[in-house]
Write a protein that holds these residues in place. Structure first.
Motif: not given
Length: 276
Positions: A228-232, A108-111
């Motif tokens: 944030v850039y890495l997980h944009y 699943g997504l970290i967000m």
């Protein structure tokens, strides 16, 4: 007598079972945790305020010599110190030690990851910010100017959104690590109020504030933007309001941190110049 004792015991056991049921099914149920935690945060602020007032009036003679405004600030700073210690410990745990936001441990997504403990921790922080906004507004401007009001409203908006939706909790905890600097800043005010501005402790405190501010409010924010850039690709899947908070709140806070950092550097230079 034995019969009455058994009836009384059974009645007490019944009340205990009902209390446990209320706690598990309602107060600590996932859907109620955000509201329960906020109330706990506000109540904790009130408790710390009252205990500080009681403790300080007994053990600190200088406390009784302060003006009413200074005593209010003395008590208020104890609340922010306790909150800072609590939320710093929880934030460091979730960001660096817990597997909740690990890239490889869970699917699943970290967000969109959250837990009952992470949500409760954020709720306590929301309760603190709401209580502090109330105090700042009531005693304005003695407890802080407009920059504190802006800082707290941005914090409430971001933390409350993350708490209620479960979105972007990782970045919320990253930002909350910046509360690491709060105890040192409050200690500096206490030392100044106690007339210890020329003491060695005051100088050491200034150096500690400089280092912790550099790490927790400058370098860590740079790491946040890099993350944030890495997980944009994941960030863009968050609700539009969440995306706005992820980009705007850290950016505004980082600019405020840079401005305050400039003041810290100037203040430290003055202190070191006086020691020479």
């Amino acid at each position: 007598m034995i019969l009455v004792s058994k009836e009384a015991t059974m009645e007490i056991q019944s009340y205990q079972n009902q209390a446990e049921l209320l706690l598990k099914e309602y107060l600590l149920a996932d859907s109620f945790i955000p509201y329960t935690s906020v109330i706990c945060g506000i109540c904790a602020c009130k408790m710390v305020y009252d205990l500080t007032q009681l403790f300080s009036s007994v053990y600190f003679k200088s406390y009784l010599m302060l003006s009413k405004v200074q005593r209010n600030e003395w008590n208020n700073r104890s609340i922010s110190t306790v909150h800072a210690i609590f939320i710093t410990v929880m934030s460091l745990y979730f960001v660096f030690w817990s597997d909740l936001f690990s890239d490889h441990r869970y699917a699943g997504l970290i967000m969109f990851r959250s837990s009952a403990l992470s949500t409760f921790s954020l709720g306590v922080s929301v309760g603190y910010f709401l209580a502090d906004i109330g105090m700042i507004t009531w005693f304005y401007p003695s407890l802080g100017g407009m920059e504190y009001v802006i800082h707290h409203f941005l914090s409430v908006a971001a933390v409350a959104y993350s708490m209620l939706t479960g979105e972007g909790q990782l970045y919320t905890f990253m930002v909350l690590i910046s509360e690491t600097t709060t105890p040192g800043i409050n200690l500096r005010w206490y030392l100044d109020t106690a007339g210890m501005k020329r003491s060695r402790a005051y100088l050491i405190n200034g150096v500690v504030i400089f280092v912790t501010w550099l790490v927790a409010r400058i370098l860590l924010f740079m790491y946040l933007f890099y993350h944030v850039y890495l997980h944009y690709d994941q960030v863009t899947q968050v609700h539009s309001y969440g995306i706005l908070l992820i980009f705007v709140v850290p950016l505004v806070l980082s600019l405020m941190n840079l401005l305050w950092f400039g003041k810290i550097i100037r203040g430290l230079r003055k202190t070191l110049a006086k020691r020479q």
